[in-house]
Enzyme design. Structure first.
Site, short mmCIF file in Angstrom:
data_model
loop_
_atom_site.label_atom_id
_atom_site.label_comp_id
_atom_site.label_asym_id
_atom_site.label_seq_id
_atom_site.Cartn_x
_atom_site.Cartn_y
_atom_site.Cartn_z
N GLU A 109 -1.14 -0.84 -6.93
CA GLU A 109 -2.09 -1.16 -5.87
C GLU A 109 -1.60 -0.54 -4.57
OE1 GLU A 109 -3.03 -5.28 -5.39
OE2 GLU A 109 -3.34 -5.62 -7.54
N GLU A 154 1.82 -8.94 -9.66
CA GLU A 154 2.53 -9.48 -8.52
C GLU A 154 3.25 -10.81 -8.78
OE1 GLU A 154 -0.28 -9.52 -5.29
OE2 GLU A 154 -0.38 -7.33 -5.19
#
Length: 600
Positions: free
Chosen positions: A371, A225
């Site tokens: 995710e 991320e």
């Protein structure tokens, strides 16, 4: 009676269609000792368009889960303080998860690379006969091994259960909240080392070289991320054509080159960023505006719009690149695309397609949703999970669910609780309602529901719930098929034979129509068949120095799909020495492994 005719009759009895030569070997599996742990280093994968394939052209599908802890200050996956590693890996594999994403910190990798591995603070290990928990983590003096030794043991144990893994650099420093930091560089470790771009890249490359000859770790997720808002300027990850240090596309390309130089077989997982500029009319670092924002937003790591103009292209090409967005539902954050009665179509229109789905639809590269997950709320978040799940199933998108851990604050986990007893081992309590939502997205056969692993030789799990890749492609891919692409059966030439998929906003139903092939039935008594195996030579095809089921599977696949090449001794499959590989050789192999007695 001619031996050739008798043997071919036996083979036909276990053959589902003679025309496709798709031979079932399930009947002989119980009579043959299971293959040993696969150390052949032959499970490496590559991308062609939007799909992942093994070295023999068979498609694979990652359907896994995350298990965090190596990224945290404990320096080890969580729950080993109250559970045994073997028990947990057995649970994971028997439940059909075929790959684990292991978050890790650059700080931990640097400590390993420098020869001073950080110690773990979260493992219960005892080699005492009265409390034998995580025995393999103990030194001879009963002290606990260091973090690198424990990681290595876990990866080796994954082999036993047919599990694969990939590593995700979750944060620069070992920090339980390290994922909140924007970039892959610029943080100090606990011992004062500044994590630079060079150290991030060097430590990942070091790990890739360490595991270059071990295909348990199939790839590397370069940074979890990368994010930050555009107005933060140099402090936020951007995606453009520059060579600026905070340009994630440039950094990812350089890191991919470094890893592929030491292991050209590794997959490189590249996540997105948070924001991209709307157009060249704006500049990075420009103040945001409520009326005319320069930026297009997304989830952290979710924005892959930049691939359109600035794809990640290593020097060796894009065959190892997999793009890996993250996606979450309204229970994590109530994004604007949830401000309606959302459906698959509205999610695609409002967010998914232009942000990441186009990469798959337009056959640019494979996708892995690194995710996804969340709490079971009986409402909008569950609805979103079902929609994304079904979209991934229908469109061959790989994924790793967040997460196994119970202690993820904004999502919860697939596990609920643990109890360890020296007598019974670890008892794992699953969040069964969440697992029931997740389970249809696991790669599995359509009728028997057997989970499909990514290892060619070692079956997924040890309790009969899973298959190896060889088992699937030899016995199931051409008969009942799998749930890949919403339901797929392969024809004898390796193309999709039949799929019929219907979907609604929240559910997907796959209906398989079986194609009919002309089949020649050969039946005869076999109880009195005698073979002098001394007349034939049974040799090793896959170079593992034994003649076993793996050789039978290879020969079968050679005949089914005209596979040749690879690091195999195909000529050894010519059992009768006539210079041709054919069904008679396959029948002889089968009978040899079934141990028919010799009568001369």
């Amino acid at each position: 009676m001619k031996l050739r005719k008798r043997l071919l009759a036996v083979l036909a009895a276990a053959t589902l269609t003679v025309t496709g030569f798709s031979t079932s070997i399930a009947t002989i599996q119980e009579n043959i000792t299971a293959a040993a742990v696969d150390d052949c280093n032959d499970d490496w994968l590559h991308a062609e368009g939007s799909r992942l394939y093994d070295s023999e052209g068979n498609e694979v599908w990652f359907t896994g889960a995350n298990w965090f802890g190596f990224n945290c200050s404990e320096n080890c996956v969580h729950y080993l303080w109250s559970a045994d590693i073997d028990d947990l890996l057995e649970e994971i594999s028997d439940r059909g998860i075929n790959i684990i994403r292991f978050p890790i910190s650059s700080e931990l990798l640097i400590s390993w690379m420098n020869g001073t591995p950080n110690e773990v603070s979260s493992v219960s290990a005892n080699n005492d006969e009265y409390y034998p928990i995580n025995v393999d983590f103990c030194n001879e003096d009963s002290s606990i091994k260091n973090s690198m030794e424990i990681f290595d043991i876990i990866i080796q144990k994954c082999k036993t259960y047919g599990l694969k893994a990939f590593v995700d650099v979750h944060s620069p420093d070992a920090n339980n909240s390290g994922h909140n930091y924007n970039l892959w560089y610029g943080k100090e470790t606990t011992d004062g080392i500044m994590v630079t771009t060079e150290l991030w890249m060097e430590s990942l490359t070091w790990l890739a070289e360490k595991y270059a000859n071990d295909d348990t770790i199939l790839g590397y997720d370069l940074k979890n991320e990368p994010h930050g808002k555009g107005q933060e300027g140099d402090e936020a990850a951007k995606w453009d054509g520059s060579t600026d240090e905070n340009n994630w596309a440039y950094a990812a390309t350089q890191c991919a080159n470094s890893i592929l130089a030491v292991n050209p077989n590794a997959l490189i997982f590249v996540e997105g960023v948070e924001q991209l500029l709307k157009s060249d009319d704006y500049y990075w670092g420009q103040p945001d505006s409520l009326t005319d924002s320069p930026y297009i937003g997304a989830w952290w790591g979710g924005n892959l719009r930049g691939v359109w103009d600035y794809p990640v292209v290593p020097d060796s090409g894009t065959s190892q690149i997999v793009y890996s967005p993250h996606d979450y539902g309204p229970s994590v954050y109530d994004q604007t695309w949830f401000d309606k009665d959302f459906t698959t179509e509205t999610l695609l229109d409002d967010y998914w397609y232009d942000t990441w789905a186009y990469i798959n639809v337009e056959d640019i590269a494979p996708l892995l949703i690194g995710e996804w997950g969340g709490y079971m709320d009986g409402a909008e978040n569950e609805k979103w999970m079902e929609l994304l799940r079904d979209y991934m199933i229908e469109n061959h998108i790989s994924h790793t669910f967040w997460c196994l851990n119970t202690n993820s604050g904004d999502t919860g986990g697939l596990w609920a609780d643990f109890a360890y007893s020296p007598d019974t081992g670890t008892t794992v309590t699953w969040e069964e309602d969440k697992y029931a939502l997740f389970e249809p997205s696991l790669w599995q056969t359509l009728e028997t529901g057997l989970y499909i692993g990514l290892d060619h030789e070692t079956s997924l799990g040890i309790n009969g719930t899973g298959l190896s890749l060889n088992e699937f492609y030899a016995s199931y891919a051409y008969t009942e098929g799998s749930n890949l692409d919403g339901g797929t059966i392969l024809s004898s030439d390796g193309t999709t034979a039949t799929t019929t998929t219907t979907s609604s906003d929240t559910t997907t139903t796959s209906t398989t129509t079986t194609t009919t092939a002309t089949t020649t039935e050969l039946t005869t008594e076999t109880s009195d068949m005698t073979i002098d195996f001394g007349d034939y030579e049974f040799r090793d095809i896959n170079r593992d120095d034994v003649v076993n089921l793996a050789d039978l599977v290879l020969l079968m696949r050679y005949l089914i799909r005209d596979i040749s090449g690879g690091d195999y001794d195909w000529e050894n499959g010519d059992v009768d020495g006539n210079g041709t590989l054919n069904g008679f050789d396959l029948a002889l192999y089968r009978q040899y492994l079934l141990q028919y007695t010799t009568e001369t």
